[in-house]
Design an enzyme around this catalytic site. Structure first.
Site, PDB file in Angstrom:
ATOM      1  N   ASN A   8       1.150  -1.476   0.105  1.00 55.02           N
ATOM      2  CA  ASN A   8      -0.108   0.143   0.424  1.00 55.02           C
ATOM      3  C   ASN A   8       0.902   1.210   0.017  1.00 55.02           C
ATOM      4  OD1 ASN A   8      -1.783   1.790   0.498  1.00 55.02           O
ATOM      5  ND2 ASN A   8      -2.054   1.552   2.609  1.00 55.02           N
ATOM      6  N   LYS A  10       0.200   3.924  -0.314  1.00 52.43           N
ATOM      7  CA  LYS A  10      -0.015   5.752   0.362  1.00 52.43           C
ATOM      8  C   LYS A  10      -0.526   6.661  -0.303  1.00 52.43           C
ATOM      9  CE  LYS A  10      -0.174   3.135   4.949  1.00 52.43           C
ATOM     10  NZ  LYS A  10      -0.331   3.297   6.526  1.00 52.43           N
ATOM     11  N   HIS A  93      -9.591   0.766   4.964  1.00 48.81           N
ATOM     12  CA  HIS A  93      -8.515   1.043   5.418  1.00 48.81           C
ATOM     13  C   HIS A  93      -8.988   1.922   6.851  1.00 48.81           C
ATOM     14  CE1 HIS A  93      -4.511   2.545   6.211  1.00 48.81           C
ATOM     15  NE2 HIS A  93      -3.979   1.523   5.900  1.00 48.81           N
ATOM     16  N   GLU A  95      -7.039   4.609   7.783  1.00 48.43           N
ATOM     17  CA  GLU A  95      -6.611   6.323   7.518  1.00 48.43           C
ATOM     18  C   GLU A  95      -7.966   6.573   6.544  1.00 48.43           C
ATOM     19  OE1 GLU A  95      -3.137   5.709   5.997  1.00 48.43           O
ATOM     20  OE2 GLU A  95      -1.977   5.107   7.668  1.00 48.43           O
ATOM     21  N   GLU A 160      -5.593  -5.350  10.214  1.00 51.25           N
ATOM     22  CA  GLU A 160      -4.381  -4.163  10.173  1.00 51.25           C
ATOM     23  C   GLU A 160      -5.167  -3.093  12.503  1.00 51.25           C
ATOM     24  OE1 GLU A 160      -2.394  -2.805   6.624  1.00 51.25           O
ATOM     25  OE2 GLU A 160      -3.846  -1.561   7.132  1.00 51.25           O
ATOM     26  N   GLY A 166       2.513   2.139  10.633  1.00 53.17           N
ATOM     27  CA  GLY A 166       3.632   3.636  10.620  1.00 53.17           C
ATOM     28  C   GLY A 166       4.461   3.735  12.056  1.00 53.17           C
ATOM     29  N   SER A 205       3.468  -1.987  10.296  1.00 53.34           N
ATOM     30  CA  SER A 205       4.992  -2.131  10.360  1.00 53.34           C
ATOM     31  C   SER A 205       5.267  -3.565  10.219  1.00 53.34           C
ATOM     32  CB  SER A 205       5.677  -1.952  11.714  1.00 53.34           C
ATOM     33  OG  SER A 205       4.768  -0.575  12.604  1.00 53.34           O
ATOM     34  N   GLY A 226       2.799  -0.973   4.741  1.00 57.94           N
ATOM     35  CA  GLY A 226       2.947   0.395   4.192  1.00 57.94           C
ATOM     36  C   GLY A 226       4.514   0.516   3.757  1.00 57.94           C
TER      37      GLY A 226
HETATM   38  P1  13P Z   1       2.846   0.245   8.031  1.00 59.91           P
HETATM   39  O1  13P Z   1       3.504  -0.443   7.120  1.00 59.91           O
HETATM   40  O2  13P Z   1       3.797   1.654   7.768  1.00 59.91           O
HETATM   41  O3  13P Z   1       2.539   0.389   9.332  1.00 59.91           O
HETATM   42  O4  13P Z   1       1.673   0.626   7.692  1.00 59.91           O
HETATM   43  C1  13P Z   1       0.393  -0.243   7.059  1.00 59.91           C
HETATM   44  C2  13P Z   1      -0.777  -0.210   6.285  1.00 59.91           C
HETATM   45  O5  13P Z   1      -1.667   0.506   6.544  1.00 59.91           O
HETATM   46  C3  13P Z   1      -0.897  -1.479   5.885  1.00 59.91           C
HETATM   47  O6  13P Z   1      -1.691  -0.466   4.503  1.00 59.91           O
END
Ligand code: 13P
Length: 245
Positions: A8, A10, A93, A95, A160, A166, A205, A226
């Protein structure tokens, strides 16, 4: 079924960077048993899809609207993503749920629209830090699954935990094992035998250093990555840690 390793991206990369990253992933994809997917911003889906033509790496979007067209300024419909070369889409997601107020009901409508457009949805669920501290994580995820997945459901679920996204904090293997077993149980309760084969990704992560142990946990069908997916070498190392089908 092989594990699915999905990146992803983003809101990262300009067009040339996205194409170069996709080419880097494709260049190392040979011999990898996992299914590979990259999800650039919608604006770059077409260029990335073109760059990946003839490779085993698929392209997905990061969201789509619940309607197939209409007066929705700034939104992108499932058929548009499909037309641009996407075959997958990430939906719900955290976010999107947090920053855009997406509810379970909306995620369910988007999931139906995605499937109708010929896209395979990856529906995200996961609790926040307060909910985990309060011991409510399974309750929260149970409600999200019940509200976000249409019946029948032809897609993938991604667990997640928001506190692991993150942050560099990963859920422990035990946390992941417990939650994925719970999600499996819920999927079987909702969908009967079909619930046994729905892939459940872990996200939060994931990196090359922890991928092998997370991907070996029972009921983990792959990873949604991510930050670490923005580096082709790191993403490929995660994919090499995946279990064969
Ligand atoms: P990270 O791998 O940066 O923690 O992000 C995970 C994520 O939100 C994937 O959709």
């Amino acid at each position: 079924m092989p594990q699915l390793i999905a990146g992803n991206w983003k809101m990262h990369c300009l067009a040339a960077e996205a194409v170069a990253l996709a080419q880097g992933v494709a260049a190392g994809a040979q011999g990898i048993e996992a299914e590979l997917l990259v999800c650039p911003t919608a604006l770059h889906v077409e260029a990335v899809a073109r760059a990946l033509q003839g490779t085993p790496v698929a392209v997905g979007g990061q969201d789509c609207h619940q309607a197939k067209q209409g007066a929705h300024t700034g939104d992108i419909a499932g058929p548009m993503l499909r037309d641009a070369g996407a075959t997958w889409v990430i939906l719900g997601h955290s976010e999107r749920r947090q920053n855009h107020g997406e509810t379970d009901e909306l995620v369910r409508e988007k999931t139906l629209a995605a499937v109708a457009a010929g896209l395979t949805p990856i529906v995200c669920v996961g609790e926040n830090a307060d909910q985990r501290a309060g011991g409510q994580e399974t309750e929260v995820v149970g409600w999200q699954l019940a509200g976000s997945l249409p019946k029948p459901f032809a897609g993938v679920v991604a667990y997640e935990p928001i506190w692991a996204i993150g942050t560099g904090k990963t859920a422990t293997e035990e946390d992941v094992a417990l939650m994925h077993a719970f999600i499996r149980e819920e999927l079987v309760r909702q969908f009967g035998d079909d619930g046994q084969t729905i892939r459940i990704l872990y996200g939060g992560s994931v990196k090359a250093a922890n991928a092998a142990s997370l991907l070996a946990v029972p009921n983990v069908g792959g990873a949604l990555v991510g930050g670490a997916s923005l580096n082709a070498g790191e993403f490929l190392a995660i994919a090499r840690a995946a279990q064969a089908g």
